[in-house]
Motif scaffolding. Sequence first.
Motif, mmCIF file in Angstrom:
data_model
loop_
_atom_site.group_PDB
_atom_site.id
_atom_site.type_symbol
_atom_site.label_atom_id
_atom_site.label_comp_id
_atom_site.label_asym_id
_atom_site.label_seq_id
_atom_site.Cartn_x
_atom_site.Cartn_y
_atom_site.Cartn_z
ATOM 1 N N GLU A 451 0.141 -14.748 1.909
ATOM 2 C CA GLU A 451 0.684 -13.383 1.588
ATOM 3 C C GLU A 451 0.483 -13.031 0.606
ATOM 4 O OE1 GLU A 451 2.386 -15.106 3.724
ATOM 5 O OE2 GLU A 451 1.730 -13.663 5.810
ATOM 6 N N ASP A 452 1.348 -13.298 -0.272
ATOM 7 C CA ASP A 452 1.550 -13.350 -2.133
ATOM 8 C C ASP A 452 -0.468 -14.149 -2.354
ATOM 9 O OD1 ASP A 452 4.107 -12.800 -1.710
ATOM 10 O OD2 ASP A 452 4.724 -14.646 -2.425
ATOM 11 N N ARG A 455 -1.914 -10.995 -1.699
ATOM 12 C CA ARG A 455 -2.000 -9.332 -3.216
ATOM 13 C C ARG A 455 -1.877 -9.171 -4.539
ATOM 14 N NH1 ARG A 455 3.449 -10.836 -2.793
ATOM 15 N NH2 ARG A 455 3.914 -9.400 -0.636
ATOM 16 N N GLU A 458 -5.647 -8.062 -3.924
ATOM 17 C CA GLU A 458 -5.742 -6.724 -4.134
ATOM 18 C C GLU A 458 -5.063 -6.109 -6.103
ATOM 19 O OE1 GLU A 458 -6.655 -2.853 -3.218
ATOM 20 O OE2 GLU A 458 -6.585 -4.605 -1.687
#
Length: 527
Positions: A451-452, A455, A458
């Motif tokens: 997830e990190d 992120r 992105e």
Amino acid sequence: MNTVSIATPPLPVSVKALGIPEIASLVGQHLSKTDLSSCALVAHIWFHVFTPLVWKSIVAGRPTSSHRQDHNDIDDTHHRLSLSKYGTFIRTLAIIPETVNAAVSDLDLIFECPAVDSLVQLTVNLGRGASDAVGSVVRRNQDTLRLLKLVFQLDKQQRPPGWIGERMFEFPRVAPCLQSLFLEYWYMSKQELVLILKGCPNLKLLSFGKITILGLQDEADEQAVGDNVNCSRARPNNKHIPGDVDKDFQHQSIETFRMCSSLCPILEYLPKIKLLEFYRFDRQIKDEELERFCTSLRTHCPDLQDVWAYGFECSMLPAILDSLPRLVNFRGSSDLPTVLSMLDHALTLEEANLSDYTERTFLPLQFLESCPRLRTFWTGHSFTTMDEVQHSLKRGWACQSTLEELRLSIFKLTPVLIEVIMRELNAERVPDSRQQRASRLEAARGDVTLEDYERQKEQQLQDAILALSPGQQVFRQQFTAFLATLDKLERLNFGTGWYTLARRSSSSSSSSSLSVSSSSSSLLSSS
């Protein structure tokens, strides 16, 4: 005296379910051969369920003669007993030899077993002297075979002078279930060819690879071929079949005719073919050979619409395409002359897959501007620039109301710009397992959670969006607005993977095109 009864714990629901043969069989279709063999040893009912799945598909390699000496009689007896007991369960059998000159007796173990009588698919790579064994197993399974692939292999050092292929064995008189027939490195007469086709009334696909058919050449060529095969005619199974060719015979079921490495002008027997395929044409085709084939194509296949051509030699394709009155579907290799011949069919062309070609200068935008019925268009790498795309948008695309799938390579169209365009169109990326694995590995190297990592990616994307040049911004606005007007467009690929678009109705196309500019500005402002 009181007796104490110990209750047996109930079996898990999953184990009970596997006690039902139909469910166990469905589960077994997703297990490996090792797991199936282990399951067959668990219980009596599982043995009867999983044993047929163990034997359903067999891939065997014919060992070399030296390897054969390591097998003693006990091993052979064990294998023969297993085949005689379970051979009837075999449905798919592939014999892939470790060497093409393995001993013929090595085939006997499977091919002479009478229990092997329910084959659905048979693939055999065989060497010299094995035709009788192959013919025997084919005849024994002629009522069940759906797919038959026979590739004759012989080392170049073993080939006699003038070798043009192995003599075709006596084919079964009738193979009513056969739907796909692949033959490679054989030769036969026209009489034998007609008998083979007559014996397969339900055949859908016919594939010939380096097949020599005696009687198709001119008299001088035929005499030369006859001199080359005299050494093969002496064998007992290589007798010519007497009788004249049935000139009025036509096969009414074959829809796909595939040729590998050499042209076979036998189209007078195949009036119903819908798809013509070419594979591995890596040599220059003689002019007289090509003209003979094109003449047969014009005469006997006036309704042929689909051509697939995969290989490296494209010089024959323009003449073949020019011989077709109507071309609807083309896939495969192409060069500039081939593309020009394809554009001659611009009014009928519906699918053009040019992802495999030899030149990168064929101007793919010509297809989009000239083909009003085009539904699918694929290209690989090309030198089409963003300026050329912008000029093409002003001229207009003839397929604007029909295009459903587009794969277009645009020079210097960056992944960031592609991502912005896809987001403004509300397109969703098609999951790619390779990209997902790469992301997990990259996150593991950085010692962060997935997830990190996503992120961080992105944030990097947002920073890159802000760095787009004014020219890229103008192209983004024009190209996105134009793509939004393609009502039937469902799949897009500009070099970074496939994206899907929700099907839009004509009533919503105008509103979607008007909302593009606002959505793009909001995206940039949010970043």
